[in-house]
Design an enzyme around this catalytic site. Structure first.
Site, PDB file in Angstrom:
ATOM      1  N   CYS A   1      -2.859   1.533   2.607  1.00  0.00           N
ATOM      2  CA  CYS A   1      -1.858   1.160   2.903  1.00  0.00           C
ATOM      3  C   CYS A   1      -1.602   1.150   4.654  1.00  0.00           C
ATOM      4  CB  CYS A   1      -0.258   1.437   2.097  1.00  0.00           C
ATOM      5  SG  CYS A   1      -0.148   3.275   2.541  1.00  0.00           S
TER       6      CYS A   1
ATOM      7  N   HIS B   1     -14.906  19.891  -2.146  1.00  0.00           N
ATOM      8  CA  HIS B   1     -13.883  21.040  -2.604  1.00  0.00           C
ATOM      9  C   HIS B   1     -12.960  20.548  -3.351  1.00  0.00           C
ATOM     10  CE1 HIS B   1     -14.704  23.903   1.177  1.00  0.00           C
ATOM     11  NE2 HIS B   1     -15.862  23.518   0.681  1.00  0.00           N
TER      12      HIS B   1
ATOM     13  N   ILE C   1      -0.013   6.972   3.452  1.00  0.00           N
ATOM     14  CA  ILE C   1       0.790   7.862   2.490  1.00  0.00           C
ATOM     15  C   ILE C   1       1.277   7.170   1.454  1.00  0.00           C
ATOM     16  CG2 ILE C   1       2.810   9.311   2.818  1.00  0.00           C
ATOM     17  CD1 ILE C   1       2.265   9.312   6.030  1.00  0.00           C
ATOM     18  N   GLY C   2       2.113   6.148   1.425  1.00  0.00           N
ATOM     19  CA  GLY C   2       2.684   5.624   0.390  1.00  0.00           C
ATOM     20  C   GLY C   2       1.677   5.546  -1.060  1.00  0.00           C
TER      21      GLY C   2
HETATM   22  C1  RB5 Z   1       4.600  -1.354   4.643  1.00  0.00           C
HETATM   23  O1  RB5 Z   1       5.470  -1.675   5.709  1.00  0.00           O
HETATM   24  C2  RB5 Z   1       4.275   0.311   4.919  1.00  0.00           C
HETATM   25  O2  RB5 Z   1       5.383   1.056   4.746  1.00  0.00           O
HETATM   26  C3  RB5 Z   1       3.416   0.771   3.976  1.00  0.00           C
HETATM   27  O3  RB5 Z   1       2.086  -0.034   4.198  1.00  0.00           O
HETATM   28  C4  RB5 Z   1       2.525   2.203   3.898  1.00  0.00           C
HETATM   29  O4  RB5 Z   1       2.622   2.490   5.289  1.00  0.00           O
HETATM   30  C5  RB5 Z   1       3.586   3.090   3.369  1.00  0.00           C
HETATM   31  O5  RB5 Z   1       3.348   4.286   3.168  1.00  0.00           O
END
Ligand code: RB5
Length: 144
Positions: free
Chosen positions: A68, A101, A72-73
């Site tokens: 993404c 690991h 993170i998301g």
């Molecule tokens: C999308 O705008 C963005 O929030 C997504 O790609 C990501 O970075 C979320 O963690």
């Protein structure tokens, strides 16, 4: 030996990098399972993280790549699924260590934070490195 199947999924923020890494994997002979997204149109990363988690947890793919904007998301979404160990990395050493690991089965990348050459290096390190087992197996076991 049959080629390993690698599943890929991204939101719109990771779409372009996903397409680049797909070509890289195809050139190296991997079988691909592309779970989308298929354009730069806005979508929600949890939907694609869930699809990728399902593919890895059910064995449709032996490894996955989730992308993404930040990485993170999609890594949060992936790690909600038991049996999925998604590692968000920003360099080749971290990618290698995630295999050695942590027996990571999904590589996560942020398309806004990681350039294409570094992303390719992470991918190559991730796919070419084996789990060390031993004391790490006990720890991975505890992850559930
Ligand atoms: C999308 O705008 C963005 O929030 C997504 O790609 C990501 O970075 C979320 O963690």
């Amino acid at each position: 030996m049959a080629a390993e199947t690698v599943a890929l999924a991204s939101d719109h923020g990771g779409f372009e990098l996903k397409e680049v890494l797909k070509k890289e994997l195809a050139a190296q002979g991997y079988k691909l399972l592309d779970l989308g997204t298929n354009s730069a149109g806005s979508v929600d990363y949890p939907d694609f993280g869930r699809a990728l988690a399902d593919a890895v947890a059910t064995g449709k793919a032996t490894k996955g790549v989730g992308i993404c904007g930040s990485g993170i998301g999609i890594s949060i979404a992936l790690n909600r699924r038991p049996g999925v160990r998604a590692a968000l990395v920003h360099d080749g050493l971290s990618a290698r260590l995630s295999r050695m690991h942590n027996d990571a089965n999904v590589l996560c990348l942020g398309a806004r934070t990681t350039g294409i050459d570094v992303a390719k290096d992470c991918l190559s390190a991730f796919l070419s490195t084996s789990f060390e087992g031993g004391r790490h197996a006990r720890r991975v076991e505890k992850l559930g």
